[in-house]
Design an enzyme around this catalytic site. Structure first.
Site, mmCIF file in Angstrom:
data_model
loop_
_atom_site.group_PDB
_atom_site.id
_atom_site.type_symbol
_atom_site.label_atom_id
_atom_site.label_comp_id
_atom_site.label_asym_id
_atom_site.label_seq_id
_atom_site.Cartn_x
_atom_site.Cartn_y
_atom_site.Cartn_z
ATOM 1 N N THR A 8 0.754 -1.165 -0.099
ATOM 2 C CA THR A 8 -0.050 0.024 0.016
ATOM 3 C C THR A 8 0.956 1.346 0.138
ATOM 4 O O THR A 8 2.137 1.003 0.394
ATOM 5 C CB THR A 8 -0.854 0.191 1.209
ATOM 6 O OG1 THR A 8 -0.089 0.074 2.399
ATOM 7 C CG2 THR A 8 -1.871 -1.046 1.181
ATOM 8 N N SER A 9 0.474 2.253 -0.240
ATOM 9 C CA SER A 9 0.943 3.470 -0.597
ATOM 10 C C SER A 9 1.333 4.283 0.826
ATOM 11 O O SER A 9 2.618 4.797 0.906
ATOM 12 C CB SER A 9 0.475 4.607 -1.441
ATOM 13 O OG SER A 9 0.411 3.826 -2.963
ATOM 14 N N THR A 10 0.321 4.474 1.672
ATOM 15 C CA THR A 10 0.303 5.135 2.908
ATOM 16 C C THR A 10 0.031 4.221 4.171
ATOM 17 O O THR A 10 -0.717 3.069 4.084
ATOM 18 C CB THR A 10 -0.572 6.212 2.718
ATOM 19 O OG1 THR A 10 -2.020 5.470 2.677
ATOM 20 C CG2 THR A 10 -0.449 7.088 1.400
ATOM 21 N N GLN A 13 -3.687 3.208 4.835
ATOM 22 C CA GLN A 13 -4.243 1.684 4.255
ATOM 23 C C GLN A 13 -3.905 0.562 5.027
ATOM 24 O O GLN A 13 -3.997 -0.501 4.323
ATOM 25 C CB GLN A 13 -3.577 2.221 2.772
ATOM 26 C CG GLN A 13 -4.132 3.033 1.919
ATOM 27 C CD GLN A 13 -3.549 3.158 0.676
ATOM 28 O OE1 GLN A 13 -2.334 2.866 0.279
ATOM 29 N NE2 GLN A 13 -4.189 3.644 -0.177
#
Length: 189
Positions: A8-10, A13
């Site tokens: 996930t990017s962040t 999430q």
């Protein structure tokens, strides 16, 4: 061996990351690696996972966007996997490159995505040309040049190019160009 990769990017999430890990384990992945990093950034855990994979293994991801940020990035990863004899399985798309059909589907989908990107760029160029012809296209606003006076003031006070760039939120190259233009103008007079 099935090897799972979740991303996930962040940090916000985390539920999505946990769901990916759960799904990969349910699919029978013996090793699952998860990382929270942008798709465009460095992904050391993915690199380590590819280095870990051996001939006959399969790298499993739940969705394509968890693995690659673009078609060219996908092909770069697939190439690295192929040189190691490792297959790729993308669960959401039903693609498994261990099979001839899976290889074909990945190539077809990659080609379609590349075609769509080329068409989008062509439409963009046409739109820009039309806007220019109608006198409506001005291009991107020159953010650094608008701050040239402040760049000069900071440079005169002894601030380094890096400090100036950081304080103004512009690139170091932009600071250099502004100061270089000033030096050229001074030398010409």
């Amino acid at each position: 061996m099935l090897i799972g990769y979740a991303r996930t990017s962040t940090l916000e999430q985390e539920a999505g990351l946990a769901a990916q890990v759960r799904d990969l384990e349910a699919l029978g992945c013996e090793k699952v690696v998860a990382e929270q990093t942008s798709a465009v950034g460095v992904r050391p855990k993915l690199d380590d996972l590819i280095s870990f994979a051996r001939d006959g293994d399969t790298l499993v991801v739940t969705k394509l966007d968890r693995l690659a940020r673009s078609v060219s990035h996908l092909w770069e990863i697939v190439g690295r996997l192929q040189t190691r004899g490792v297959a790729l399985r993308i669960v959401a798309m039903g693609i498994d490159t261990a099979t001839p059909t899976g290889k074909l589907m990945l190539n077809v989908l990659g080609s379609v995505a590349e075609f769509e990107r080329d068409m989008m760029l062509e439409r963009q160029r046409e739109g820009i040309a039309k806007a220019k012809a109608e006198g409506r296209y001005k291009g991107r606003a020159p953010t650094a040049r608008a701050k040239a006076d402040v760049v000069r003031e900071l440079a005169a006070s002894g601030a380094s190019m890096g400090d100036i760039a950081k304080r103004l939120g512009i690139g170091k190259g932009s600071v250099h160009r502004i100061l270089k233009a000033d030096n050229a103008a001074t030398a010409a007079t």
